[in-house]
Write an enzyme that holds these catalytic residues in place. Structure first.
Site, mmCIF file in Angstrom:
data_model
loop_
_atom_site.group_PDB
_atom_site.id
_atom_site.type_symbol
_atom_site.label_atom_id
_atom_site.label_comp_id
_atom_site.label_asym_id
_atom_site.label_seq_id
_atom_site.Cartn_x
_atom_site.Cartn_y
_atom_site.Cartn_z
ATOM 1 C CD GLU A 1 8.274 -0.660 -2.984
ATOM 2 O OE1 GLU A 1 7.793 -0.250 -4.047
ATOM 3 O OE2 GLU A 1 7.788 -1.606 -2.329
ATOM 4 N NE ARG B 1 6.359 1.987 -5.479
ATOM 5 C CZ ARG B 1 5.294 1.907 -4.699
ATOM 6 N NH1 ARG B 1 4.437 2.894 -4.652
ATOM 7 N NH2 ARG B 1 5.074 0.851 -3.928
ATOM 8 C CG ASP C 1 6.001 -10.280 -5.183
ATOM 9 O OD1 ASP C 1 7.182 -10.029 -4.886
ATOM 10 O OD2 ASP C 1 5.073 -9.467 -4.989
ATOM 11 C CD GLU D 1 -0.331 -6.843 -7.311
ATOM 12 O OE1 GLU D 1 -1.415 -6.449 -6.821
ATOM 13 O OE2 GLU D 1 0.753 -6.266 -7.091
HETATM 14 C C1 DMJ Z 1 3.866 -2.478 -6.936
HETATM 15 O O1 DMJ Z 1 4.729 -1.542 -6.424
HETATM 16 C C2 DMJ Z 1 4.560 -3.505 -7.753
HETATM 17 O O2 DMJ Z 1 3.652 -4.144 -8.572
HETATM 18 C C3 DMJ Z 1 5.289 -4.502 -6.930
HETATM 19 O O3 DMJ Z 1 5.856 -5.513 -7.690
HETATM 20 C C4 DMJ Z 1 4.347 -5.132 -5.930
HETATM 21 N N1 DMJ Z 1 3.640 -4.156 -5.184
HETATM 22 C C5 DMJ Z 1 3.047 -3.028 -5.852
HETATM 23 C C6 DMJ Z 1 1.633 -3.218 -6.304
HETATM 24 O O4 DMJ Z 1 0.861 -4.032 -5.567
#
Ligand code: DMJ
Length: 649
Positions: free
Chosen positions: A280, A284, A413, A549
């Site tokens: 995370e 970010r 994912d 998404e």
């Molecule tokens: C984001 O932090 C990123 O896109 C991550 O890959 C998946 N979750 C969140 C958004 O939904």
């Protein structure tokens, strides 16, 4: 007979008195001190005064030189330098690598970017003008507004419009290694004349509203709690602010960007005893800083990125080199979650774009090496099913765990997303990445793809020990965009067909809800009985976290097809966000029930990705300029932070 008595000892005229057990020269400090003192006493008063005067004069000179040198350093740089020189925690935490923090390399203080850094597309670079040193320390914004070239013409403007030719801005050797050089028009964001369209203005308005709440109630904290007008902390690193930097740049919000940059410069401090999640914080914070650097050209962001990257590195010190999920950026102590020694597959495989770019920019290889070691390891690991990966991997054994469960949703994912995006980032020169991606798409088609009833929506379900489940996370809606991106970069045309079909489904996941917003998870109906709906939602899954998404994929689909329905669908979603999640006093809130428009139940949290991703993708979706962050020049990380593609294909 006795010998005659010895003659009497000769008479001496002094008495020797022994005061210590070692009376002679013994090399000790005490002896030297006494000897010096004796010599000093033997000097005349004039000689002593002359020596004292000379010493005083030399000390004064030294003091004056120190004061005048340190006065030229901006206060913030001085402390940053001090920080660099003081290892945070030497035994465990490597000291930040050299990032050329000399004050002269700051934008505005030097006419060239430091050679040390290899920056992205050069026409994103703000090359500060060669200014007299008296101008140093002036406000950055003022400096940019004033920037003129030798002929007195403006050379740069807000959002990095570099008007003069690129050639010669970097050393030739760097040029060879650097990314492609798009034309100066290749970044729509640099054209000050291009005014936003109506729908883009609506996104700017939404951003301003979200930002106003954050600024008022959560400034410098991780997330806004808009309903209670407060904030929440996760890492305590101003997460929303960093995640939103490049969005402000792209939307042209100069004042907001400058204010946030000032916070980064003055307040953002990584020497903190906090645990961060490696994934995370990479996507970010590291991603946000790197892309802010690329867009603004301000080396402050790269220096912060390198500092932060160094602090994440202890996470890779595991028996298998598969990183731990968490690392303390102050102490360097890394660890898995409390309940397991497993890491999540998506997490350990979705930090590579950022670590690779950090190495490219700094010339420090360890970031890239550590991240790519993970990719190589997973490439050759058994336990996959036709390219599909399980959700967990053990940090000790390096083996997949919880075998037999396959999803394109949470915990897996972005593994698939980063296979493709790394391949693109590196100029399509790493065949193993492509191989794994192509195999995975075939695996998806073979095992996870179905069509719902009655309207035959194509969806991606999950597989648990051979049993198919018609469950699809909203997170899976990144997939249409990724498939379309691959097709754009030359992968099979049927990837694009699948992308279109899945895009329809993701839109329906929003459209079929009473609020027009998708729930977190849906289940698709597989039974052909009449009067059944395609999309079913369980009570526990009705929430919407302002996730990006669907609009992310809409952006890709519109870019590559030009079909305006995708813009219209995005517009619908923006309206819904405004109707059901906008909090009047500032900010937007995630909601608990997308099926109850009369009471969507605000959850009192604005996730940082709403500003970092959702609004950014909406803004880009409503642009008709394919050169606005061209997808031939940039690749977006999984948090929507654009990073340059290294070399032309
Ligand atoms: C984001 O932090 C990123 O896109 C991550 O890959 C998946 N979750 C969140 C958004 O939904």
């Amino acid at each position: 007979m006795y010998p005659p008595p010895p003659p009497p000892a000769p008479q001496r005229d002094f008495i020797s008195v022994t005061l210590s057990p070692s009376p002679g020269y013994d090399g000790s400090k005490g002896w030297r001190r006494r000897s010096c003192w004796r010599k000093w006493k033997q000097l005349s008063r004039f000689q002593r005064n002359a020596i004292l005067f000379l010493l005083a004069f030399l000390m004064l000179c030294g003091l004056l030189t120190y004061v005048s040198t340190s006065d030229q350093w901006p206060a913030e740089n001085r402390s940053a330098e001090g920080q660099r020189m003081r290892p945070a925690n030497p035994p465990v935490l490597p000291a930040p690598q050299k990032a050329d923090a000399h004050p002269e390399t700051f934008p505005g203080l030097s006419p060239q970017p430091p050679r040390h850094f290899r920056r992205g597309p050069p026409n994103l670079q703000i090359r500060a003008p060669d200014r007299a040193s008296k101008d140093r320390g002036q406000d950055e914004a003022e400096r940019r507004a004033d920037a003129v070239d030798e002929k007195g013409q403006r050379t740069i403007s807000w959002r990095g419009a570099v008007m003069e030719p690129e050639q010669g801005s970097e050393l030739p050797s760097r040029k060879a290694e650097g990314p492609p050089r798009p034309s100066p028009q290749a970044l729509g964001i640099q054209n000050p004349a291009a005014s936003p369209k109506e729908r883009q203005k609506a996104v700017i308005d939404a951003f301003r509203h979200a930002w106003a709440g954050y600024r008022k109630f959560a400034w410098g904290h991780d997330e806004l709690r808009p309903v209670s007008r407060s904030f929440s902390e996760w890492f305590g690193l101003g997460l929303t602010l960093i995640d939103a930097l490049d969005t402000m740049w792209i939307l042209g919000l100069k004042k907001e960007f400058e204010e946030a940059k000032k916070w980064v410069s003055k307040k953002l401090e990584f020497q903190k005893n906090v645990d961060v999640n490696l994934f995370e914080s990479t996507i970010r914070i590291l991603g946000g800083l790197l892309s802010a650097f690329h867009l603004s050209g301000d080396v402050l962001f790269l220096q912060k990125a390198e500092d932060f990257g160094n602090r994440l590195m202890p996470a890779f010190q595991t028996p298998s080199k598969i990183p731990y999920s968490d690392v303390n950026i102050g102490t360097g102590a890394a660890h898995p979650p409390r309940w397991t020694s497993d890491s999540t597959v998506a997490e350990v495989t979705s930090i590579q774009l950022e670590f690779r770019e950090l190495s490219r920019l700094t010339g420090v290889k360890k970031f890239q090496e550590a991240a790519e070691e993970v990719t190589r390891h997973i490439h050759s690991l058994s336990g996959k099913k036709d390219g599909l990966v399980p959700m967990f991997i053990n940090t000790h054994s390096g083996l997949f765990t919880h075998l037999g469960v396959f999803t394109l949703g949470a915990r897996a994912d972005s593994y698939y997303e980063y296979l493709l995006k790394q391949w693109i980032q590196g100029g399509k020169k790493e065949p193993q990445l492509l191989e794994d991606y192509l195999e995975a798409v075939e695996g998806i088609k073979r095992h996870l793809l179905r069509r719902s009833e009655p309207t035959k929506l194509t969806f991606v379900g999950e597989l648990t020990h051979g049993r198919f489940s018609a469950k699809m996370d909203h997170l899976v809606c990144f997939l249409p965009g990724t498939l379309a991106l691959g097709a754009h970069h030359g992968l099979p045309a049927d990837h694009m067909e699948l992308a279109r079909a899945l895009m329809d489904t993701c839109y329906q996941m929003n459209r079929q809800m009473e609020t027009g917003l998708s729930p977190e998870i849906v289940h698709f109906n597989l039974s052909p009985q009449p009067a059944q709906k395609d999309v079913l939602v369980k009570a526990a899954d009705r929430h919407n976290l302002l996730r990006p998404e669907t609009v992310e994929s809409l952006f890709y689909l519109y870019r590559f097809t030009g079909d305006r329905k995708y813009q219209d669908w995005g517009w619908d979603i923006l309206q819904s966000f405004n109707t059901y999640t906008r909090v009047p006093s500032g900010g937007y809130s995630s909601i608990s029930n997308v099926q109850d428009p009369s009471n969507p139940q605000p959850r009192d949290k604005m996730e940082s990705f709403f500003l970092g991703e959702t609004l950014k993708y909406l803004y880009l979706l409503f642009s008709d300029d394919p050169n606005l962050l061209s997808l031939d020049t940039y690749v977006f990380n999984t948090e929507a932070h654009p990073l340059p593609i290294w070399a032309p294909a």
